[in-house]
Motif scaffolding. Structure first.
Motif, mmCIF file in Angstrom:
data_model
loop_
_atom_site.group_PDB
_atom_site.id
_atom_site.type_symbol
_atom_site.label_atom_id
_atom_site.label_comp_id
_atom_site.label_asym_id
_atom_site.label_seq_id
_atom_site.Cartn_x
_atom_site.Cartn_y
_atom_site.Cartn_z
ATOM 1 N N SER A 94 4.773 -0.517 -11.549
ATOM 2 C CA SER A 94 3.368 -0.928 -11.486
ATOM 3 C C SER A 94 3.205 -1.982 -10.401
ATOM 4 O O SER A 94 4.130 -2.761 -10.123
ATOM 5 C CB SER A 94 2.887 -1.478 -12.836
ATOM 6 O OG SER A 94 3.603 -2.644 -13.180
ATOM 7 N N TYR A 95 2.035 -1.998 -9.778
ATOM 8 C CA TYR A 95 1.669 -2.990 -8.768
ATOM 9 C C TYR A 95 0.558 -3.862 -9.341
ATOM 10 O O TYR A 95 -0.392 -3.359 -9.948
ATOM 11 C CB TYR A 95 1.192 -2.318 -7.480
ATOM 12 C CG TYR A 95 2.309 -1.763 -6.623
ATOM 13 C CD1 TYR A 95 2.855 -2.515 -5.592
ATOM 14 C CD2 TYR A 95 2.821 -0.490 -6.858
ATOM 15 C CE1 TYR A 95 3.879 -2.010 -4.808
ATOM 16 C CE2 TYR A 95 3.842 0.029 -6.078
ATOM 17 C CZ TYR A 95 4.366 -0.744 -5.059
ATOM 18 O OH TYR A 95 5.389 -0.246 -4.282
ATOM 19 N N ASN A 96 0.686 -5.147 -9.124
ATOM 20 C CA ASN A 96 -0.335 -6.086 -9.582
ATOM 21 C C ASN A 96 -0.780 -6.920 -8.385
ATOM 22 O O ASN A 96 0.018 -7.660 -7.793
ATOM 23 C CB ASN A 96 0.215 -6.998 -10.691
ATOM 24 C CG ASN A 96 -0.897 -7.638 -11.488
ATOM 25 O OD1 ASN A 96 -1.821 -8.203 -10.926
ATOM 26 N ND2 ASN A 96 -0.810 -7.541 -12.811
ATOM 27 N N ILE A 516 16.728 -2.912 -8.879
ATOM 28 C CA ILE A 516 16.320 -2.101 -10.033
ATOM 29 C C ILE A 516 17.532 -1.491 -10.720
ATOM 30 O O ILE A 516 17.575 -1.356 -11.953
ATOM 31 C CB ILE A 516 15.325 -1.014 -9.591
ATOM 32 C CG1 ILE A 516 14.057 -1.658 -9.033
ATOM 33 C CG2 ILE A 516 14.974 -0.084 -10.747
ATOM 34 C CD1 ILE A 516 13.074 -0.672 -8.450
ATOM 35 N N ALA A 517 18.556 -1.138 -9.922
ATOM 36 C CA ALA A 517 19.763 -0.532 -10.491
ATOM 37 C C ALA A 517 20.564 -1.506 -11.349
ATOM 38 O O ALA A 517 21.463 -1.072 -12.077
ATOM 39 C CB ALA A 517 20.651 0.009 -9.372
ATOM 40 N N VAL A 530 9.170 -2.334 -14.152
ATOM 41 C CA VAL A 530 9.262 -2.955 -12.829
ATOM 42 C C VAL A 530 7.852 -3.250 -12.350
ATOM 43 O O VAL A 530 7.008 -2.353 -12.264
ATOM 44 C CB VAL A 530 9.990 -2.038 -11.826
ATOM 45 C CG1 VAL A 530 10.097 -2.718 -10.473
ATOM 46 C CG2 VAL A 530 11.361 -1.656 -12.351
ATOM 47 N N GLU A 531 7.591 -4.518 -12.056
ATOM 48 C CA GLU A 531 6.254 -4.941 -11.618
ATOM 49 C C GLU A 531 6.363 -5.652 -10.281
ATOM 50 O O GLU A 531 7.144 -6.599 -10.126
ATOM 51 C CB GLU A 531 5.615 -5.857 -12.662
ATOM 52 C CG GLU A 531 4.170 -6.207 -12.362
ATOM 53 C CD GLU A 531 3.496 -6.916 -13.514
ATOM 54 O OE1 GLU A 531 2.462 -7.575 -13.286
ATOM 55 O OE2 GLU A 531 4.005 -6.815 -14.654
ATOM 56 N N GLN A 532 5.600 -5.166 -9.335
ATOM 57 C CA GLN A 532 5.564 -5.730 -7.990
ATOM 58 C C GLN A 532 4.314 -6.573 -7.830
ATOM 59 O O GLN A 532 3.188 -6.086 -8.014
ATOM 60 C CB GLN A 532 5.580 -4.609 -6.952
ATOM 61 C CG GLN A 532 5.392 -5.073 -5.524
ATOM 62 C CD GLN A 532 6.604 -5.799 -4.998
ATOM 63 O OE1 GLN A 532 7.676 -5.230 -4.886
ATOM 64 N NE2 GLN A 532 6.440 -7.074 -4.671
ATOM 65 N N LEU A 533 4.493 -7.858 -7.505
ATOM 66 C CA LEU A 533 3.359 -8.748 -7.260
ATOM 67 C C LEU A 533 2.998 -8.705 -5.781
ATOM 68 O O LEU A 533 3.869 -8.869 -4.919
ATOM 69 C CB LEU A 533 3.689 -10.175 -7.689
ATOM 70 C CG LEU A 533 4.130 -10.384 -9.143
ATOM 71 C CD1 LEU A 533 4.285 -11.864 -9.424
ATOM 72 C CD2 LEU A 533 3.164 -9.745 -10.112
ATOM 73 N N VAL A 534 1.727 -8.506 -5.510
ATOM 74 C CA VAL A 534 1.242 -8.402 -4.132
ATOM 75 C C VAL A 534 0.054 -9.334 -3.987
ATOM 76 O O VAL A 534 -0.903 -9.277 -4.785
ATOM 77 C CB VAL A 534 0.830 -6.960 -3.780
ATOM 78 C CG1 VAL A 534 0.324 -6.879 -2.344
ATOM 79 C CG2 VAL A 534 1.996 -5.999 -3.982
#
Length: 641
Positions: A94-96, A516-517, A530-534
């Motif tokens: 997910s992207y936040n 991630i691995a 898994v969350e990606q902060l942008v």
């Protein structure tokens, strides 16, 4: 007994680094040479056939090179990935998009303005070329990398940009305006006001679009108008406000020599806390003195004996903390075996006997303070958007974990084996990884997490204590979060981790896969989130779109300054998908740097975005259908101090 094999074997689970195509081809060639298989021995005796048939054709973009390489590798390689294992749950991505605060936006725009002004000034066609100082020049690759790292650091918050200007540059700018350009007195006052506000962390407005920035560009016209970098392009040779022509060389020489320095928020807060502590001690020693006057160390040592009995609990230790000459007594106390005693109210978290600070605080209880040293939890300010979001997200995960811990379900496996239903926990305990490529970001975010949750709940995997920190994260039930950098992206088995947060967009895709691995591996009992902060509307969005493509970008001209902000995003992606011979020569990393630096843009509010689109359209029409006679001067309103 010895294990013998008829052939050489290679087994690897490491993702391929995101290197340039030439390096990737050389790696494949080296691996295939190591195998020494008769299928390809004759083909590798002479590397010219490899270069002619595969390597050179691959770099030139021929599709046949892919099928040749596939036909060569397929008989030699067996590929087995985690996605083919049905029992292993796939990670959830997910992207936040985090909206930056006003302070973070100001710091980001200040650095972005400095980068864009460098590219703009050095790309103009003047008598004296400034290309040798441009960040797009291959000789300035080191400075370009630092500039890109600074703009990425500003996206994560916790910093401010301090703009400084020497007295020599100040006087030279004013002399240029008076002597060379004959600027009016009102214009001189406006420029002086702008220089003063820029060096005192205040903003000034662009006289075209109205955006508030700390640094602007001076136009060599009669009024010395202040313009932002979005309101100009490399072909501009007239003032966007009064439409008076100017010389490009004069425009380059007129710009003030601003110097930008980092200012970390936590460092300033620690200094303020130390000052407050000294003021409290001064008030205790002599209440009649003013709280802002700091008592000299000799005065403290002289008055300490007279007021020692009147000091409250912990005040004597405060005096000893400020280098009071009582080291012999302190050393004798440390040598005696004792149990640390802390005050009933928090002062500085140090023991009354040995003066050692309590470091294993747990601030997650209902009182929001440590039960041992009484240290209170400190809330993160909303100005640090990513750190604030992470703290709120962790609090939400902890709350959900507590709610799920009381829910139990019957175990079907236990009922089959024993014939009885045994209740098991519904959810796994929360274990979180925060990853960042920058140690500075981990320091800022980690310090905020420790101030809120306590050192007992946060592990930091770096330095000489990485083994003990890793053991605390694995074994301790209180520790639910670990800060991870590049050092921990390889070789760790963290299959029990439930959540991974990337604080910023990762430059290399293979590095992101490696992180991630750490959790997405054999032995995991559940999926990892898994969350990606942008940072919204920042360079991280450009990096996110850039990582979705596979071709290296390169553009020499700054076309983003000539189009509207609506079409700028599509143009960046289209230009990134193109390739050129120059990009192949300078390498992929430097090409990405140039692409990101060229496509930087200022972060605007909703009101200024519409003005920016109108200005860009107006500038494009003016450059195409401009008449020889100048337009009448416009009256500009401004505020004087």
């Amino acid at each position: 007994s010895w294990i013998t094999a008829q052939r050489n074997w290679i087994m690897s689970g490491t993702p391929t680094p995101q290197n340039s195509s030439s390096n990737g081809m050389r790696n494949i060639l080296g691996l295939m040479k190591f195998l020494k298989h008769e299928y390809c021995n004759n083909f590798f005796d002479d590397e010219s056939s490899w270069k002619r048939g595969i390597s050179r054709a691959w770099s030139e973009g021929f599709t046949a090179a892919f099928f040749r390489l596939e036909a060569l590798i397929c008989p030699l390689m067996v590929r087995h990935t985690k996605s083919s294992i049905e029992e292993l749950a796939q990670p959830n991505f997910s992207y936040n998009f985090i909206e930056m605060s006003n302070a973070e936006t100001l710091a980001y725009n200040t650095i972005s303005s400095a980068i864009r002004s460098n590219i703009l000034i050095t790309s103009m066609n003047g008598k004296t070329s400034g290309w040798q100082d441009s960040l797009l020049n291959s000789k300035q690759a080191v400075h370009a990398s630092k500039a890109l790292n600074n703009i990425r650091l500003s996206c994560c918050g916790g910093t401010r940009v301090n703009v400084t200007l020497t007295e020599k540059n100040w006087n030279e700018t004013i002399d240029y305006l008076k002597n060379l350009h004959d600027v009016s007195e009102i214009g001189i006052k406006v420029v002086k006001n702008f220089l003063h506000r820029a060096t005192t962390e205040q903003t000034s407005s662009c006289m075209v679009c109205g955006i508030q920035l700390q640094t602007l560009m001076l136009i060599p016209c009669r009024s010395a108008h202040l313009i932002c970098t979005d309101c100009m392009n490399i072909s501009t040779n007239s003032c966007p406000v009064c439409d008076i022509d100017f010389d490009v060389d004069d425009f380059q020489r007129l710009q003030p020599g601003f110097v930008n320095d980092w200012k970390w928020n936590l460092r300033e807060q620690s200094r303020e806390a130390e000052t407050r502590l000294r003021q409290q001690v001064n008030q205790i020693i002599n209440p009649t003195r003013h709280a802002g006057i700091v008592v000299d160390e000799s005065q403290i040592s002289q008055e300490q004996n007279r007021h020692n009995l009147l000091l409250p609990l912990g005040a004597n230790r405060q005096l000893l903390q400020m280098n009071i000459p009582r080291r012999n007594l302190q050393q004798s106390r440390q040598e005696v075996a004792h149990q640390c005693v802390y005050p009933r109210e928090f002062v500085d978290g140090k023991c009354e006997i040995c003066f050692k600070e309590h470091t294993m605080c747990n601030l997650t209880n209902s009182k929001l303070q440590c039960n041992i040293c009484q240290r209170p939890a400190e809330e993160c300010p909303e100005e640090e958007s990513k750190a604030y979001y992470l703290i709120q997200r962790l609090l939400d995960l902890k709350q959900r974990s507590k709610e799920c811990a009381f829910k139990s379900i019957p175990s079907p496996t236990a009922s089959i084996v024993t014939g009885e239903e045994i209740l098991v926990k519904y959810a796994r305990p929360v274990k979180v990884i925060l990853f960042s490529q920058f140690r500075q970001i981990l320091n800022v975010v980690g310090d905020r997490l420790i101030r809120r949750f306590g050192n007992d709940c946060i592990a930091e995997y770096w330095g000489g204590h990485r083994k003990s920190e890793l053991a605390k994260f694995i074994l301790s039930e209180n520790c639910f979060c670990m800060l991870l950098g590049k050092d921990g992206s390889h070789g760790l088995d963290l299959s029990f981790v439930t959540h991974i947060f990337f604080v910023e967009e990762i430059w290399d895709k293979s590095l992101k896969d490696q992180v991630i691995a750490r959790a997405y591996r054999m032995g995991a009992t559940g999926s990892v989130h898994v969350e990606q902060l942008v940072a919204k509307n920042s360079v991280e969005e450009i990096m996110m779109e850039m990582n979705k493509t596979s071709r290296p970008p390169f553009r020499r001209e700054d076309q983003s300054l000539k189009v509207s902000s609506k079409d700028r995003h599509e143009q960046c992606i289209n230009s990134f998908q193109r390739t050129s011979s120059t990009a192949k020569e300078i390498g992929e990393k430097q090409t990405k740097q140039q692409f990101l630096l060229q496509n930087l843009k200022l972060i605007r509010t909703r009101g200024t975005e519409k003005n920016s689109d109108k200005i860009c359209k107006k500038m494009s029409l003016r450059t195409e259908t401009r008449e020889n006679k100048p337009l009448p001067n416009k009256r500009v309103r401004f505020d004087l101090p």
